[in-house]
Design an enzyme around this catalytic site. Structure first.
Site, PDB file in Angstrom:
ATOM      1  N   GLY A 353       0.850  -1.191   0.000  1.00  0.00           N
ATOM      2  CA  GLY A 353       0.000   0.000   0.000  1.00  0.00           C
ATOM      3  C   GLY A 353       0.882   1.235   0.000  1.00  0.00           C
ATOM      4  CG  HIS A 378       1.307  -4.374  -8.567  1.00  0.00           C
ATOM      5  ND1 HIS A 378       0.300  -3.643  -9.149  1.00  0.00           N
ATOM      6  CD2 HIS A 378       2.406  -3.583  -8.625  1.00  0.00           C
ATOM      7  CE1 HIS A 378       0.778  -2.470  -9.538  1.00  0.00           C
ATOM      8  NE2 HIS A 378       2.043  -2.404  -9.233  1.00  0.00           N
TER       9      HIS A 378
END
Lengths: 455, 139
Positions: A353, A378
């Protein structure tokens, strides 16, 4: 188009996608030898030739191609997560000290080199051996190897296909993190959504993990640059008409195609070795500060690759070259290439993230094989340009705000921090939820950062 | 120098553009735009010269090669560049770039550029007679 282009996402995510994603995935669907469909995943955005968040598989027997743009500049960029057995409560009181020690131990950002200098022979050995080489050199734990894709060493690497320039760029860069969206984080297992899979993965609520996101550094960038140029200029010779120069590709059954595969696999080994070394440096810090830490690699997975894999097409098993550009392999439960201790629940899919929003651990879903050649998302992807982020945010303010929220940031540049502002990224939670609903991977656990080392 | 440079938006990455009265000056300005992705070019002292020579079959590929040659020098010499003298004859570019070693504390590099790409790649003479050279760089 030779095959359909399929886009996965919620209505909101698809509407927010750049029009270029649609154009690029249609272009990919036109390439020679493509099989079944070209896929754009819920985190897809405008890339180079291929969209980032794109998956495409090619059959060498049917005139299929390999594309340097379909792998990208940061070859084998990926994520690894290490469990520590440490409780949040024993780490949180010393996070500042831990952040300083990690920042001192791991070289980050432009112009920082590592302690390691490789001779020509050592460079070649690294490009052949990957993480296995790093472990043999004393920069890693032998137990890690079975928890790395390809067991830590990509077969078929050809150091001879890697240019002198690419090797020169890497000579002093082993064990360096790089910059941009790459990071080293200390995270807390904040939420568990799949207790069975979490138990198999060794994830325990409120325990601390280390996560590393980086790739093949200067070597991969140089290989990507050189082959993109060579493939773009060679396309007319192969009779390949490219709607976009950056789709640059070469037949798998050509000298250029084979040479690229050899160089790209060497770059995969470089990335695997690099992450193993950074992991080794980070574990050294944790061992010093927390002597009772019991560190073990959960998994190491790459998201910019082209790999030869067996997939079932219309009931028939075929060997295909699967490009994943900003896409993570996501083998489901029982797949023979998932390490035996993890096999019952499926391959860990590690999703990075932004600095403030945390990361996710997913497990490959059984349905991913049919949906996307066993691939999942991803990361979040950017929602705002770097320029816009620096216009809206100041690095020191971001650092202060994140500290308030319990995230300690260390970075060499405040402009760099502003460019990576959490609000400059899309909502990673929405991306992983879409991946789950599409049947690509299941959510296992959410990891909340408490220390973020940025390049 | 009589040209100028600017950045333009590209999703995850960044576009660089140089504009000048000659092709050479446009290439030099694009190089300044490249430096400006990483650091403030005004903070880079043009102390040490490095010579660069590249050849390509067309002007657009020549631009990408020029920028990637600079990135190679940045990566291997650990230097940043702020002044450029570019000569182009046919399909060959010869240049001198002046700069200094990277000082992370003073220069505060924001991001490392991985490579110059062929996305939004253009080299052209504009209606007002000036030259424009641009591409997206991967960061």
């Amino acid at each position: 188009m030779r095959v359909p282009a399929i886009i996965y996402g919620t209505e909101d995510l698809v509407r927010a996608m750049d029009d270029k994603v649609l154009e690029q995935i249609r272009n990919v669907a036109c390439l020679p030898g493509i099989v079944k469909a070209a896929y754009a995943l819920p985190d897809a955005h405008w890339g180079y030739g291929f969209p980032i968040g794109g998956v495409a598989a090619f059959d060498a027997e049917a005139g299929g191609v390999v594309s340097a743009g379909g792998v990208g500049f940061d070859i084998s960029c990926g994520v690894r997560t290490i469990t520590t057995g440490l409780e949040r409560a024993e780490v949180e009181p010393v996070v500042e000290k831990l952040a300083d020690a990690l920042y001192a131990a791991v070289p980050v950002g432009l112009g920082r080199t590592g302690q390691i200098r490789l001779s020509d022979a050592e460079l070649d050995a690294m490009l052949e051996g990957g993480a296995r080489w790093a472990v043999a050199m004393g920069w890693g734990d032998p137990a890690d190897l079975e928890r790395i894709e390809e067991k830590g060493r990509m077969a078929g690497a050809d150091p001879g296909a890697v240019s002198k320039k690419a090797k020169e760029r890497q000579r002093a860069e082993m064990g360096t993190l790089g910059s941009g969206n790459h990071y080293l984080e200390i995270q807390v297992v904040d939420r568990i959504l799949d207790p069975k899979a979490a138990a198999v993965y060794g994830l325990v609520k409120d325990q601390v993990v280390i996560t590393i996101h980086c790739g093949s550094r200067g070597l991969g960038h140089q290989i990507g640059t050189e082959f993109l140029r060579e493939m773009a200029l060679a396309a007319p010779r192969f009779g390949i008409v490219l709607p976009d120069r950056e789709l640059a590709c070469a037949p798998l059954r050509s000298e250029l195609g084979q040479r690229y595969l050899g160089a790209m696999r060497a770059a995969i080994n470089c990335a695997l070795a690099n992450r193993e070394i950074i992991d080794h440096l980070a574990r050294g810090v944790l061992r010093r500060l927390f002597p009772r830490a019991k560190m073990a690699l959960l998994f190491d997975v790459s998201h910019n690759t082209c790999k030869l894999e067996r997939h079932r097409i219309d009931g028939e098993e075929k060997e295909l070259f699967v490009h994943r550009k900003g896409a993570t392999r996501a083998f489901g439960p029982g797949h023979p290439d998932v390490p035996e201790p993890l096999r019952s629940v499926g391959q860990p899919v590690l999703i990075g993230g932004s600095m403030g929003t945390g990361s996710w651990v997913l497990a490959g879903a059984a349905t991913s094989e049919d949906k996307s050649f066993a691939s999942a998302v991803h990361g979040a992807g950017r929602a705002m340009s770097r320029h816009e982020a620096t216009r809206q945010y100041r690095g020191d303010q971001i650092v202060a705000e994140l500290r308030e929220r319990g995230v300690i940031v260390r970075a060499p540049s405040m402009r760099g921090v502003a460019e990576e502002a959490p609000a400059a990224y899309k909502d990673v939670d929405a991306v992983v939820l879409a991946a789950e609903r599409a049947g690509l991977a299941r959510r296992v656990a959410y990891l909340r950062p408490i220390v973020c080392i940025k390049g | 120098m009589s040209g100028r440079f600017e950045h333009f938006v590209h999703g995850a990455d960044i576009g660089i553009r140089g504009i000048g009265p000659t092709l050479e000056e446009a290439f030099a300005q694009t190089a300044r735009a490249l430096t400006a992705v990483m650091v403030d070019p005004e903070q880079v002292a043009p102390r040490e010269p490095v010579t660069i020579a590249v050849s390509a079959p067309d002007e657009e590929t020549l631009l990408v090669d020029w920028l990637n040659a600079l990135l190679f020098e940045t990566a291997t010499r650990h230097m940043l560049f702020s002044r450029f003298a570019v000569r182009i004859a046919g399909n060959r570019l010869e240049a001198t770039a002046w700069g200094e070693p990277i000082d992370p504390l003073r220069h505060q590099p924001a991001v490392e550029v991985k490579g110059a790409t062929m996305t939004e790649l253009a080299v052209r003479r504009q209606p007002d007679g000036t030259w424009l050279a641009q591409c997206v760089v991967d960061v």
